[in-house]
Write a protein that holds these residues in place. Structure first.
Motif, PDB file in Angstrom:
ATOM      1  N   UNK A   1       0.781  -1.240   0.000  1.00  6.20           N
ATOM      2  CA  UNK A   1       0.000   0.000   0.000  1.00  6.20           C
ATOM      3  C   UNK A   1       0.806   1.280   0.000  1.00  6.20           C
ATOM      4  N   UNK A   2       2.005   1.284   0.547  1.00  8.77           N
ATOM      5  CA  UNK A   2       2.801   2.514   0.578  1.00  8.77           C
ATOM      6  C   UNK A   2       4.024   2.322  -0.309  1.00  8.77           C
ATOM      7  N   UNK A   3       4.251   3.226  -1.239  1.00  9.47           N
ATOM      8  CA  UNK A   3       5.230   2.978  -2.303  1.00  9.47           C
ATOM      9  C   UNK A   3       6.676   2.884  -1.852  1.00  9.47           C
ATOM     10  N   UNK A   4       7.441   2.076  -2.546  1.00 11.32           N
ATOM     11  CA  UNK A   4       8.894   2.009  -2.363  1.00 11.32           C
ATOM     12  C   UNK A   4       9.552   1.763  -3.722  1.00 11.32           C
ATOM     13  N   UNK A   5      10.623   2.490  -3.958  1.00  6.67           N
ATOM     14  CA  UNK A   5      11.377   2.335  -5.204  1.00  6.67           C
ATOM     15  C   UNK A   5      12.815   2.000  -4.836  1.00  6.67           C
ATOM     16  N   UNK A   6      13.392   1.020  -5.516  1.00  8.49           N
ATOM     17  CA  UNK A   6      14.802   0.689  -5.291  1.00  8.49           C
ATOM     18  C   UNK A   6      15.611   1.198  -6.484  1.00  8.49           C
TER      19      UNK A   6
ATOM     20  N   UNK B   1      16.614   9.453  -5.549  1.00  5.85           N
ATOM     21  CA  UNK B   1      17.407   8.452  -6.264  1.00  5.85           C
ATOM     22  C   UNK B   1      17.928   8.987  -7.588  1.00  5.85           C
ATOM     23  N   UNK B   2      17.146   9.888  -8.204  1.00  7.25           N
ATOM     24  CA  UNK B   2      17.369  10.220  -9.615  1.00  7.25           C
ATOM     25  C   UNK B   2      18.752  10.791  -9.902  1.00  7.25           C
ATOM     26  N   UNK B   3      19.366  11.449  -8.895  1.00  6.61           N
ATOM     27  CA  UNK B   3      20.697  11.992  -9.181  1.00  6.61           C
ATOM     28  C   UNK B   3      21.795  10.933  -9.175  1.00  6.61           C
ATOM     29  N   UNK B   4      21.485   9.745  -8.707  1.00  9.82           N
ATOM     30  CA  UNK B   4      22.497   8.691  -8.644  1.00  9.82           C
ATOM     31  C   UNK B   4      22.316   7.630  -9.727  1.00  9.82           C
ATOM     32  N   UNK B   5      21.061   7.316 -10.029  1.00 12.45           N
ATOM     33  CA  UNK B   5      20.809   6.271 -11.032  1.00 12.45           C
ATOM     34  C   UNK B   5      19.421   6.435 -11.626  1.00 12.45           C
ATOM     35  N   UNK B   6      19.286   5.952 -12.847  1.00  8.69           N
ATOM     36  CA  UNK B   6      17.953   6.001 -13.484  1.00  8.69           C
ATOM     37  C   UNK B   6      17.337   4.607 -13.574  1.00  8.69           C
ATOM     38  N   UNK B   7      18.096   3.589 -13.136  1.00 17.28           N
ATOM     39  CA  UNK B   7      17.543   2.228 -13.170  1.00 17.28           C
ATOM     40  C   UNK B   7      16.872   1.933 -11.839  1.00 17.28           C
ATOM     41  N   UNK B   8      15.608   1.601 -11.901  1.00 16.80           N
ATOM     42  CA  UNK B   8      14.875   1.380 -10.644  1.00 16.80           C
ATOM     43  C   UNK B   8      13.994   0.140 -10.708  1.00 16.80           C
ATOM     44  N   UNK B   9      13.660  -0.318  -9.523  1.00 14.68           N
ATOM     45  CA  UNK B   9      12.672  -1.395  -9.397  1.00 14.68           C
ATOM     46  C   UNK B   9      11.572  -0.852  -8.486  1.00 14.68           C
ATOM     47  N   UNK B  10      10.340  -0.861  -8.965  1.00 20.12           N
ATOM     48  CA  UNK B  10       9.220  -0.472  -8.107  1.00 20.12           C
ATOM     49  C   UNK B  10       8.745  -1.720  -7.367  1.00 20.12           C
ATOM     50  N   UNK B  11       8.764  -1.683  -6.049  1.00 18.71           N
ATOM     51  CA  UNK B  11       8.257  -2.854  -5.323  1.00 18.71           C
ATOM     52  C   UNK B  11       6.741  -2.909  -5.474  1.00 18.71           C
ATOM     53  N   UNK B  12       6.214  -4.103  -5.567  1.00 15.33           N
ATOM     54  CA  UNK B  12       4.762  -4.295  -5.612  1.00 15.33           C
ATOM     55  C   UNK B  12       4.261  -4.660  -4.225  1.00 15.33           C
ATOM     56  N   UNK B  13       2.948  -4.588  -4.054  1.00 16.86           N
ATOM     57  CA  UNK B  13       2.378  -4.983  -2.768  1.00 16.86           C
ATOM     58  C   UNK B  13       2.790  -6.420  -2.436  1.00 16.86           C
ATOM     59  N   UNK B  14       3.039  -6.635  -1.145  1.00 12.28           N
ATOM     60  CA  UNK B  14       3.430  -7.952  -0.613  1.00 12.28           C
ATOM     61  C   UNK B  14       4.822  -8.390  -1.054  1.00 12.28           C
TER      62      UNK B  14
ATOM     63  N   UNK C   1       5.153 -12.580   0.150  1.00 11.73           N
ATOM     64  CA  UNK C   1       4.958 -12.966   1.555  1.00 11.73           C
ATOM     65  C   UNK C   1       4.853 -14.483   1.719  1.00 11.73           C
ATOM     66  N   UNK C   2       4.637 -15.206   0.614  1.00  9.80           N
ATOM     67  CA  UNK C   2       4.610 -16.673   0.680  1.00  9.80           C
ATOM     68  C   UNK C   2       5.999 -17.263   0.482  1.00  9.80           C
ATOM     69  N   UNK C   3       7.019 -16.397   0.488  1.00 12.39           N
ATOM     70  CA  UNK C   3       8.419 -16.823   0.362  1.00 12.39           C
ATOM     71  C   UNK C   3       8.769 -17.355  -1.021  1.00 12.39           C
TER      72      UNK C   3
END
Ligand code: G6P
Length: 611
Positions: A177-182, A198-211, A226-228
């Motif tokens: 529910x609350x966003x996180x970008x790696x 993040x943008x000043x260091x890298x343009x490659x990102x992964x958006x985490x999805x729920x769970x 969450x099910x491993x």
């Protein structure tokens, strides 16, 4: 709501975290804190802004190449040093930062109290830190497993990053529910609530999805649910530029964003309008074109300024596509058992793409079988991922908490959508369609001309800065603009302001009018012009101070009003795109003159990820 940042690599983490928190401060700014992983893993946190945190840390140990940071907008517990993040578990094994709400925190807290856990703060986050630690110690599992098992017990929303003091080569991040970008660097990773740090260091990102749970080490990231079960991360490219998130010589982000509107509106329609053929193409809507052409009813869902853009869309869609439209607040829609039909088209509007009430309302509409499309600004945010189709507004990052360029970009997209639907379902003639498209192309240039009046509007602001109340009036498409103008003033200057349909004034607000009451009237030359002149006269008869936004060259209203701001003539359908701009500038200057923090007004947050 809150801002999260994290770093793991070879660089000194402190500078990256502080800079990241400054970039995220627009998300929340009542307290801030960081944890730096070194032989001790130091935690520093305090009430106030990131600058207060820096002052607090000065002279202390800031070493460490791994760390996490947080800027808070309080939900559980007042803003103070203790409630600030990061939160440590009772035995000190875990340090946690969190954005979101753990809804069942009191049940979990009772459970932990029975296990002799004690708590320093009033936050739900500390409960989570202790729950992770309890599972870690009790089940004798790794930090990763402890976090995963703890999250299976949690009801609510979270974006969180966890440091384990016994496994300091990693950060554990999880999202629901609350966003996180790696951000993926070279032998390093960044993590944040949005891409701005993040943008000043890298343009490659992964958006985490729920769970999703990510275990991030210097040289590797592993992603699981969450099910491993292992997941393969999808790497995306950021298309924002560092200059887009800096003030670029302006005193405030809000002023920069107001001045960016000629360009941002152009960016919104660039590639979507063919200027030779005067045709609109909205590629993001292609999966739902049939639904659009056959829609019998449209429901618009939004909050705040986006809701005002929704009202503009209601007027336009009903006028040009002849489809009934209902505009709903996300929060009301989701809790009042609304009637939703399978063939309803739902349009969700959100700058951030993260507003919790809008997001939940979308889920409800989807569950009822409706087709949902999104109009969002932040690429990769939750709402675009939850909807069947959508159109990004492409206004670029909006940092000022009071929305300006995002509003005009939303109105631009929604105007294009209304025209497109109207032409597809046969209710808008080709000539009318082309006339409005041609006028839309001229809007950026016309806004440039309004911005030239900045100094004049500033002078006007100096005359109004000490008022305590104000009324904003408009009719037709300028009614939502009146609401938006009033909202801008109250949110950044703390002057009470009410937006009203001009004709409704006589059913209430007229009682408030006396010689001290400023009344901002949007009185452009459209089909309600004569009527609004009568409304101005009603105000003047009661000695109110009239500030009129008029069409260039209007001498008639100039003779009646105390002050006038002229805007260029445009097609009636587009008037709101112009009339809102002087109101943004007026609020901005009034707020600056009152000494308010315009970019970070008290109690507000840019992105409201709590209900
Ligand atoms: C907050 C912001 C407003 C915004 C509203 C809706 O209140 O301060 O500027 O209009 O949320 O946000 P959204 O991101 O959904 O447009």
């Amino acid at each position: 709501m809150c801002g999260i940042v994290g770093y793991i690599g070879d660089k000194p983490a402190y500078d990256i975290l502080i800079k990241g928190l400054q970039r995220l401060e627009y998300r929340g700014y009542d307290s801030a804190g960081i944890a730096l992983v070194n032989s001790k893993t130091n935690v520093y946190k305090c009430k106030g802004k990131v600058s207060d945190l820096e002052a607090f840390i000065k002279g202390q140990d800031t070493t460490g190449n791994i760390g996490i940071g947080h800027t808070r907008w309080a939900t559980h517990g007042e803003p103070n040093d203790v409630n600030a993040h990061p939160h440590e578990s009772m035995n000190g094994n875990f340090v946690v930062i969190h954005n979101g709400i753990i809804e069942n925190y009191s049940v979990l807290k009772e459970f932990l109290k029975e296990k002799n856990y004690t708590f320093q703060s009033e936050t739900d986050t500390e409960v989570l830190a202790n729950l992770i630690e309890y599972i870690y110690e009790h089940n004798k599992v790794s930090a990763e497993v402890a976090v995963r098992l703890a999250l299976t017990k949690v009801i609510g929303a979270y974006g969180l990053v966890v440091v384990c003091r016994n496994e300091t080569d990693q950060l554990i991040a999880a999202r629901k529910g609350s966003p996180l970008v790696v951000g993926i660097g070279n032998g390093e990773y960044y993590i944040a609530s949005d891409a701005t740090p993040i943008v000043e260091y890298t343009k490659s990102v992964i958006y985490l999805n729920d769970d999703n749970i990510a275990v991030i080490k210097k040289n590797e990231i592993s992603l699981k649910n969450l099910d491993n079960e292992s997941l393969s991360p999808e790497i995306k490219k950021l298309d924002i530029d560092i200059s887009a998130i800096e003030k670029g010589g302006y005193e405030h982000f809000m002023l920069k964003e107001i001045f960016e509107q000629p360009r941002s509106i152009h960016d919104t329609f660039r590639g979507r309008i063919n200027p030779e053929l005067l045709q609109i193409r909205l590629g993001g809507l292609h999966p739902v074109l049939d639904t659009l052409s056959n829609a019998k009813r449209i429901i618009i869902i939004a909050c705040g300024t986006s809701w005002h853009a929704g009202l503009v869309a209601e007027y336009l869609i009903e006028e040009y596509a002849r489809i009934p439209v209902e505009v709903e607040y996300g929060s009301e829609f989701r809790y009042r058992n609304p009637v939703i039909y399978k063939d309803d088209l739902v349009i969700a509007i959100s700058q951030s793409g993260e507003t919790a009430d809008t997001l939940e309302a979308i889920k409800l509409a989807k569950a009822a079988g409706a087709t949902v499309i999104g109009v969002c600004n932040v690429v990769g945010s939750s709402i675009p991922r939850e909807t069947h189709a959508g159109v990004y507004t492409h206004a670029g990052p909006e940092i000022g908490v009071a929305s300006t360029k995002a509003f005009t970009a939303q109105v631009t997209v929604l105007t294009m959508m209304a025209l497109k639907i109207g032409s597809m379902n046969g209710n808008l003639s080709e000539s009318n369609y082309k006339e409005i498209v041609a006028a839309l192309i001229e809007i950026p240039g016309k806004i440039e001309r309004i911005l030239l009046q900045n100094d004049y509007i500033k002078k006007l602001a100096s005359k109004l800065k000490d008022v305590s109340n104000s009324i904003y009036l408009g009719r037709g498409l300028n009614f939502p603009v009146a609401l938006e103008g009033a909202l801008k003033l109250k949110e950044i200057s703390y002057i009470h302001a009410e937006g009203y349909p001009a004709a409704e004034m006589k059913h209430g607000p007229i009682a408030l009018i006396d010689a001290n009451m400023p009344v901002v009237v949007i009185a452009t030359k459209d089909k309600t012009y004569e009527k609004i002149i009568s409304n101005i006269q009603e105000v003047k008869a009661r000695k109110g101070i009239v500030i009129a936004v008029v069409t260039e060259g209007d001498v008639h209203i100039k003779n009646m009003a105390d002050y006038c701001i002229e805007i260029p003539e445009t097609h009636d359908a587009l008037t709101g795109l112009l009339s809102v701009v002087p109101l943004q500038l007026l609020s901005y200057h009034i707020a600056v003159m009152r000494g308010c923090n315009v970019d970070q007004p008290r109690n507000l947050a840019k992105s409201v990820t709590v209900e």
